[in-house]
Design a protein around this motif. Structure first.
Motif, PDB file in Angstrom:
ATOM      1  N   MET A 113     -10.835   8.366   5.806  1.00 54.13           N
ATOM      2  CA  MET A 113     -11.919   9.651   4.984  1.00 54.13           C
ATOM      3  C   MET A 113     -10.857   9.120   3.677  1.00 54.13           C
ATOM      4  SD  MET A 113     -13.533  12.540   6.487  1.00 54.13           S
ATOM      5  CE  MET A 113     -14.474  12.545   4.370  1.00 54.13           C
ATOM      6  N   GLY A 114      -8.993   9.203   3.720  1.00 54.72           N
ATOM      7  CA  GLY A 114      -8.247   8.806   2.783  1.00 54.72           C
ATOM      8  C   GLY A 114      -8.530   9.953   2.064  1.00 54.72           C
ATOM      9  N   MET A 115      -8.682  11.676   2.822  1.00 54.80           N
ATOM     10  CA  MET A 115      -8.477  13.013   2.468  1.00 54.80           C
ATOM     11  C   MET A 115      -6.841  13.127   3.004  1.00 54.80           C
ATOM     12  SD  MET A 115     -10.337  12.546  -0.093  1.00 54.80           S
ATOM     13  CE  MET A 115     -10.518  14.700  -0.623  1.00 54.80           C
ATOM     14  N   ASP A 117       0.617  -1.259  -0.292  1.00 53.87           N
ATOM     15  CA  ASP A 117       0.191   0.139   0.146  1.00 53.87           C
ATOM     16  C   ASP A 117       1.092   1.080  -0.075  1.00 53.87           C
ATOM     17  OD1 ASP A 117      -2.639  -1.247   0.102  1.00 53.87           O
ATOM     18  OD2 ASP A 117      -2.491  -1.432   2.466  1.00 53.87           O
ATOM     19  N   ALA A 118       2.268   1.220   0.012  1.00 53.64           N
ATOM     20  CA  ALA A 118       2.799   2.399  -0.063  1.00 53.64           C
ATOM     21  C   ALA A 118       3.152   3.419  -1.037  1.00 53.64           C
ATOM     22  CB  ALA A 118       4.489   1.848   0.428  1.00 53.64           C
ATOM     23  N   ASP A 119       2.289   2.899  -1.866  1.00 53.72           N
ATOM     24  CA  ASP A 119       2.318   3.687  -3.425  1.00 53.72           C
ATOM     25  C   ASP A 119       1.009   4.047  -3.522  1.00 53.72           C
ATOM     26  OD1 ASP A 119       4.947   3.132  -4.263  1.00 53.72           O
ATOM     27  OD2 ASP A 119       4.207   0.778  -5.342  1.00 53.72           O
ATOM     28  N   ARG A 120       0.249   4.242  -2.285  1.00 61.28           N
ATOM     29  CA  ARG A 120      -1.190   4.577  -2.687  1.00 61.28           C
ATOM     30  C   ARG A 120      -1.799   5.716  -1.250  1.00 61.28           C
ATOM     31  NH1 ARG A 120      -5.262   0.551  -3.594  1.00 61.28           N
ATOM     32  NH2 ARG A 120      -4.816  -0.817  -1.634  1.00 61.28           N
ATOM     33  N   ILE A 121      -0.569   5.731  -0.474  1.00 59.00           N
ATOM     34  CA  ILE A 121      -1.325   6.487   0.549  1.00 59.00           C
ATOM     35  C   ILE A 121      -0.891   7.875  -0.021  1.00 59.00           C
ATOM     36  CG2 ILE A 121      -0.013   4.905   2.033  1.00 59.00           C
ATOM     37  CD1 ILE A 121       2.621   7.068   2.481  1.00 59.00           C
ATOM     38  N   PHE A 122      -0.692   8.486  -0.453  1.00 62.27           N
ATOM     39  CA  PHE A 122      -0.877   9.989  -0.645  1.00 62.27           C
ATOM     40  C   PHE A 122      -2.731  10.005  -2.421  1.00 62.27           C
ATOM     41  CE2 PHE A 122       3.610  10.050   0.207  1.00 62.27           C
ATOM     42  CZ  PHE A 122       2.937  10.710   1.009  1.00 62.27           C
TER      43      PHE A 122
END
Length: 75
Positions: free
Chosen positions: A31-33, A15-20
């Motif tokens: 919320m992932g914002m 998941d490291a490449d998706r945290i932003f």
């Protein structure tokens, strides 16, 4: 450069490449914002935000802003 150490749970390596990425979250009620908004604001000021491991848990977030942008924001 400013660094902030997180003491929560670690992000899985896959998941490291998706945290932003907007709306991506690892939290049950997240919320992932937050990281997406922070990333956008820093990049809009010609800066850079990235994450690195923080052994033994969680991570450390670093950001840098160019000196001229930081001075202009304070005027």
């Amino acid at each position: 450069m400013m660094s902030v150490r997180d003491t929560g749970t670690s992000v899985a390596p896959e998941d490291a490449d998706r945290i932003f990425t907007p709306l991506f979250t690892t939290k049950r009620r997240g919320m992932g914002m937050e990281l997406s908004i922070s990333h956008s604001i820093i990049e809009a000021h010609d800066g850079r935000l990235w994450a690195a491991p923080n052994a033994p848990r969680a991570g450390v977030f670093h950001f840098v802003l160019p000196a001229d942008t930081a001075l202009a924001a304070g005027t």
